[in-house]
Design a protein around this motif. Structure first.
Motif, PDB file in Angstrom:
ATOM      1  N   TRP A  44      44.903  49.668  22.579  1.00 30.93           N
ATOM      2  CA  TRP A  44      45.761  50.119  23.683  1.00 30.93           C
ATOM      3  C   TRP A  44      47.227  49.930  23.334  1.00 30.93           C
ATOM      4  O   TRP A  44      48.076  50.717  23.751  1.00 30.93           O
ATOM      5  CB  TRP A  44      45.402  49.385  24.967  1.00 30.93           C
ATOM      6  CG  TRP A  44      44.044  49.732  25.442  1.00 30.93           C
ATOM      7  CD1 TRP A  44      42.927  48.948  25.351  1.00 30.93           C
ATOM      8  CD2 TRP A  44      43.612  50.945  26.052  1.00 30.93           C
ATOM      9  NE1 TRP A  44      41.843  49.605  25.880  1.00 30.93           N
ATOM     10  CE2 TRP A  44      42.243  50.837  26.320  1.00 30.93           C
ATOM     11  CE3 TRP A  44      44.257  52.126  26.401  1.00 30.93           C
ATOM     12  CZ2 TRP A  44      41.503  51.849  26.919  1.00 30.93           C
ATOM     13  CZ3 TRP A  44      43.527  53.135  27.003  1.00 30.93           C
ATOM     14  CH2 TRP A  44      42.175  52.987  27.246  1.00 30.93           C
ATOM     15  N   LEU A  47      48.892  52.790  21.536  1.00 33.71           N
ATOM     16  CA  LEU A  47      49.299  53.941  22.338  1.00 33.71           C
ATOM     17  C   LEU A  47      50.632  53.724  23.038  1.00 33.71           C
ATOM     18  O   LEU A  47      51.323  54.686  23.368  1.00 33.71           O
ATOM     19  CB  LEU A  47      48.248  54.243  23.412  1.00 33.71           C
ATOM     20  CG  LEU A  47      46.910  54.777  22.956  1.00 33.71           C
ATOM     21  CD1 LEU A  47      45.976  54.919  24.143  1.00 33.71           C
ATOM     22  CD2 LEU A  47      47.088  56.117  22.274  1.00 33.71           C
ATOM     23  N   ASP A  48      50.982  52.489  23.301  1.00 33.30           N
ATOM     24  CA  ASP A  48      52.118  52.199  24.172  1.00 33.30           C
ATOM     25  C   ASP A  48      53.456  52.645  23.598  1.00 33.30           C
ATOM     26  O   ASP A  48      54.119  53.515  24.150  1.00 33.30           O
ATOM     27  CB  ASP A  48      52.168  50.703  24.493  1.00 33.30           C
ATOM     28  CG  ASP A  48      51.064  50.282  25.428  1.00 33.30           C
ATOM     29  OD1 ASP A  48      50.561  51.145  26.176  1.00 33.30           O
ATOM     30  OD2 ASP A  48      50.690  49.102  25.403  1.00 33.30           O
ATOM     31  N   SER A  51      53.947  56.437  22.713  1.00 34.81           N
ATOM     32  CA  SER A  51      54.024  57.345  23.859  1.00 34.81           C
ATOM     33  C   SER A  51      55.400  57.275  24.520  1.00 34.81           C
ATOM     34  O   SER A  51      55.961  58.304  24.900  1.00 34.81           O
ATOM     35  CB  SER A  51      52.919  57.044  24.861  1.00 34.81           C
ATOM     36  OG  SER A  51      53.027  55.743  25.373  1.00 34.81           O
ATOM     37  N   VAL A  77      51.901  66.105  23.898  1.00 38.61           N
ATOM     38  CA  VAL A  77      51.347  64.904  23.261  1.00 38.61           C
ATOM     39  C   VAL A  77      51.661  63.666  24.095  1.00 38.61           C
ATOM     40  O   VAL A  77      50.807  62.800  24.291  1.00 38.61           O
ATOM     41  CB  VAL A  77      51.879  64.764  21.818  1.00 38.61           C
ATOM     42  CG1 VAL A  77      51.506  63.422  21.216  1.00 38.61           C
ATOM     43  CG2 VAL A  77      51.364  65.894  20.951  1.00 38.61           C
ATOM     44  N   THR A  78      52.881  63.598  24.609  1.00 40.61           N
ATOM     45  CA  THR A  78      53.270  62.462  25.451  1.00 40.61           C
ATOM     46  C   THR A  78      52.411  62.393  26.700  1.00 40.61           C
ATOM     47  O   THR A  78      51.937  61.324  27.087  1.00 40.61           O
ATOM     48  CB  THR A  78      54.755  62.564  25.840  1.00 40.61           C
ATOM     49  OG1 THR A  78      55.533  62.635  24.657  1.00 40.61           O
ATOM     50  CG2 THR A  78      55.177  61.379  26.665  1.00 40.61           C
ATOM     51  N   LEU A  81      48.962  61.072  25.816  1.00 42.02           N
ATOM     52  CA  LEU A  81      48.967  59.631  25.568  1.00 42.02           C
ATOM     53  C   LEU A  81      49.103  58.835  26.864  1.00 42.02           C
ATOM     54  O   LEU A  81      48.460  57.795  27.039  1.00 42.02           O
ATOM     55  CB  LEU A  81      50.088  59.258  24.603  1.00 42.02           C
ATOM     56  CG  LEU A  81      49.917  59.725  23.160  1.00 42.02           C
ATOM     57  CD1 LEU A  81      51.166  59.400  22.344  1.00 42.02           C
ATOM     58  CD2 LEU A  81      48.689  59.119  22.526  1.00 42.02           C
ATOM     59  N   LEU A  82      49.929  59.321  27.785  1.00 43.36           N
ATOM     60  CA  LEU A  82      50.106  58.596  29.046  1.00 43.36           C
ATOM     61  C   LEU A  82      48.867  58.714  29.935  1.00 43.36           C
ATOM     62  O   LEU A  82      48.561  57.789  30.686  1.00 43.36           O
ATOM     63  CB  LEU A  82      51.362  59.075  29.766  1.00 43.36           C
ATOM     64  CG  LEU A  82      52.673  58.685  29.070  1.00 43.36           C
ATOM     65  CD1 LEU A  82      53.861  59.304  29.783  1.00 43.36           C
ATOM     66  CD2 LEU A  82      52.834  57.180  28.978  1.00 43.36           C
ATOM     67  N   TYR A  84      45.847  58.811  28.692  1.00 48.78           N
ATOM     68  CA  TYR A  84      44.957  57.814  28.089  1.00 48.78           C
ATOM     69  C   TYR A  84      45.298  56.421  28.609  1.00 48.78           C
ATOM     70  O   TYR A  84      44.426  55.590  28.813  1.00 48.78           O
ATOM     71  CB  TYR A  84      45.050  57.819  26.562  1.00 48.78           C
ATOM     72  CG  TYR A  84      44.270  58.904  25.885  1.00 48.78           C
ATOM     73  CD1 TYR A  84      43.024  59.299  26.353  1.00 48.78           C
ATOM     74  CD2 TYR A  84      44.762  59.530  24.765  1.00 48.78           C
ATOM     75  CE1 TYR A  84      42.308  60.291  25.730  1.00 48.78           C
ATOM     76  CE2 TYR A  84      44.055  60.529  24.124  1.00 48.78           C
ATOM     77  CZ  TYR A  84      42.823  60.897  24.618  1.00 48.78           C
ATOM     78  OH  TYR A  84      42.120  61.875  23.994  1.00 48.78           O
ATOM     79  N   LYS A  85      46.581  56.181  28.809  1.00 44.38           N
ATOM     80  CA  LYS A  85      47.014  54.883  29.333  1.00 44.38           C
ATOM     81  C   LYS A  85      46.455  54.656  30.736  1.00 44.38           C
ATOM     82  O   LYS A  85      46.138  53.527  31.110  1.00 44.38           O
ATOM     83  CB  LYS A  85      48.551  54.824  29.343  1.00 44.38           C
ATOM     84  CG  LYS A  85      49.110  53.501  29.724  1.00 44.38           C
ATOM     85  CD  LYS A  85      48.811  52.463  28.689  1.00 44.38           C
ATOM     86  CE  LYS A  85      49.488  51.171  29.061  1.00 44.38           C
ATOM     87  NZ  LYS A  85      49.061  50.085  28.226  1.00 44.38           N
TER      88      LYS A  85
END
Length: 127
Positions: A44, A47-48, A51, A77-78, A81-82, A84-85
């Motif tokens: 995790w 990803l932080d 992103s 893409v951003t 990723l967010l 996924y967060k």
């Protein structure tokens, strides 16, 4: 009109402030952890920072070249990723936690197939 421009500037400013705040939070978490290897061992955390950096880069690129397709790619893409967060925050709930775990197990299990598929697709794309 002018109201639309002001709104866009405010939203872009909010995105930058949001990103800087969370990058600082992640850097403090990394400092608290003491070991970069241990910090990045958690998927995790991988990803932080990217992103949030991509979010700042997308805002900067949009202010320089607003009509560029590359800007749309960065924002896409951003956004992925967010989202996924968001799954990270759904893990503690009884109804969502097992589903999130299962999704990532499936992704891990098919990763070998996806890497072979990527090589084949790149091969056909460059032929």
């Amino acid at each position: 009109g002018i109201v639309g421009v002001i709104f866009i500037v405010l939203m872009q400013s909010y995105k930058v402030v949001y990103s800087v705040y969370f990058i600082m939070h992640e850097l403090m978490q990394l400092k608290h952890e003491g070991d970069a290897f241990k910090y990045f061992k958690d998927p995790w955390n991988l990803l932080d920072i990217p992103s949030y950096l991509l979010l700042i880069l997308g805002v900067a690129m949009q202010s320089i070249r607003p009509e560029s397709n590359l800007v749309d790619g960065f924002h896409g893409v951003t956004s992925l990723l967010l989202w996924y967060k968001l799954l990270y925050f759904m893990r503690p709930f009884r109804s969502y936690g097992p589903m999130v775990y299962m999704i990532f197990q499936v992704i891990f299990d098919i990763s070998i197939f996806l890497s072979i598929l990527l090589v084949v697709m790149i091969g056909f794309g460059t032929a």
